[in-house]
Write an enzyme that holds these catalytic residues in place. Structure first.
Site: not given
Ligand code: SF4
Length: 316
Positions: A128, A130, A227
């Site tokens: 991911h 992040e 998401s």
């Protein structure tokens, strides 16, 4: 006569303050510098948002090397490894960092633990953006990623007395609590975040889903497959008692066979999904059903984040 359908509409749902700020940064950068403005990675994980920004002059790329030196570039809300702004500075580029302040908070925390000589465990999902950004705040080997309770149980630190953990902001509260519990049991002295790393928006959207899940024959989560917080809403809804839960990008992706036998529908949206998509789902439902909407509000959100000073004054 259209059949009746009860719709439980979760609140809060959809855009969070970090997503709202990131989108405004791109819009204002285009207003200030003109098109094109480059954006490294999808500014937020939503195709509808990306296409709208593309139509007004944003160019989405995956890596900085795809951007010319002489155009501004915006870094996405998920955050970036430190090497990315360093490279932008080296190339003398104009860059705007749309990293959500709550992701930046995790970066700062990880940096503090590193400076204090602690080994850092990051609870999150491999790959991911992040997680890539948070791990990239520190030198290779400083942060160990843990994704499951099994990994938390198997983790062997260099020095068990000198450990800290941080987490991705968009995780399931329950899954994370189980991993934290395993780490705390094994390493009682482990340093924890001062304030929960899972952000207010993730927490509030999960809470709202839990409040309606038990009543739902079907829960629809409007959001993108990439998401994280949207995917977590599906999992949380199922765990909290929804008979089925599905993720849809938008109304056009609804498979109407899911509605067989459904009398009560739960509806929510991930933090990167605009309200217009939720309204689109309600409009599609209205074509097939006589819908009765009940809003289930578990919390009011008032959080906003300031824009970078360089573009705060630019018109959208
Ligand atoms: S989901 Fe949370 S961390 Fe991510 S952009 Fe929104 S407020 Fe920030």
């Amino acid at each position: 006569m259209r059949p009746k359908l009860k719709v439980l509409l979760a609140s809060p749902r959809g855009f969070c303050a970090g997503v709202d700020r990131a989108i405004q940064i791109v819009e204002k950068a285009i207003a200030k510098y003109g098109a094109p403005v480059y954006v490294r990675h999808e500014i937020v994980h939503n195709r509808h948002v990306v296409e709208r920004l593309r139509a007004v002059g944003a160019v989405f790329v995956e890596e900085l090397e795809e951007c010319p030196d002489d155009r501004p570039v915006v870094f996405s809300a998920h955050g970036v490894p430190k090497s990315v702004p360093s490279e932008a500075v080296r190339r003398n580029m104009i860059y705007l960092d749309a990293t959500c302040p709550l992701v930046s908070k995790v970066h700062v925390e990880a940096g503090r633990h590193f400076d204090a000589g602690r080994e850092i465990v990051l609870i999150g999902h491999s790959g991911h953006p992040e997680v890539v950004g948070t791990m990239g705040q520190l030198p290779p080997g400083a942060v160990t990623l843990i994704q499951t309770v099994e990994e938390a149980e198997a983790f062997t630190p260099r020095d068990p007395a000198n450990l800290a953990f941080v987490t991705q902001t968009t995780l399931s509260l329950e899954d994370t609590a189980e991993m934290v519990e395993a780490l705390r049991r094994r390493f009682p002295g482990i340093s924890a975040p001062h304030k929960e790393d899972i952000c207010y928006a993730t927490t509030n959207r999960q809470e709202a889903v839990k409040a309606l899940a038990e009543r739902c024959d079907l829960l629809l989560v409007v959001g993108a497959r990439n998401s994280s917080n949207s995917v977590r809403l599906v999992e949380v809804g199922l765990r909290a008692g929804a008979k089925q839960a599905r993720l849809v990008d938008e109304a056009a992706n609804i498979d109407w066979s899911w509605f067989d036998g459904v009398e009560t529908l739960g509806l929510t949206a991930g933090a990167s999904a605009p309200e217009v998509l939720v309204q689109g789902v309600l409009a599609s439902l209205s074509e097939c059903y006589s819908i009765e909407i009940e809003e289930i509000a578990t919390r009011q959100e008032t959080v906003t984040f300031k824009l970078p000073r360089a573009i705060a004054a630019a018109a959208e």
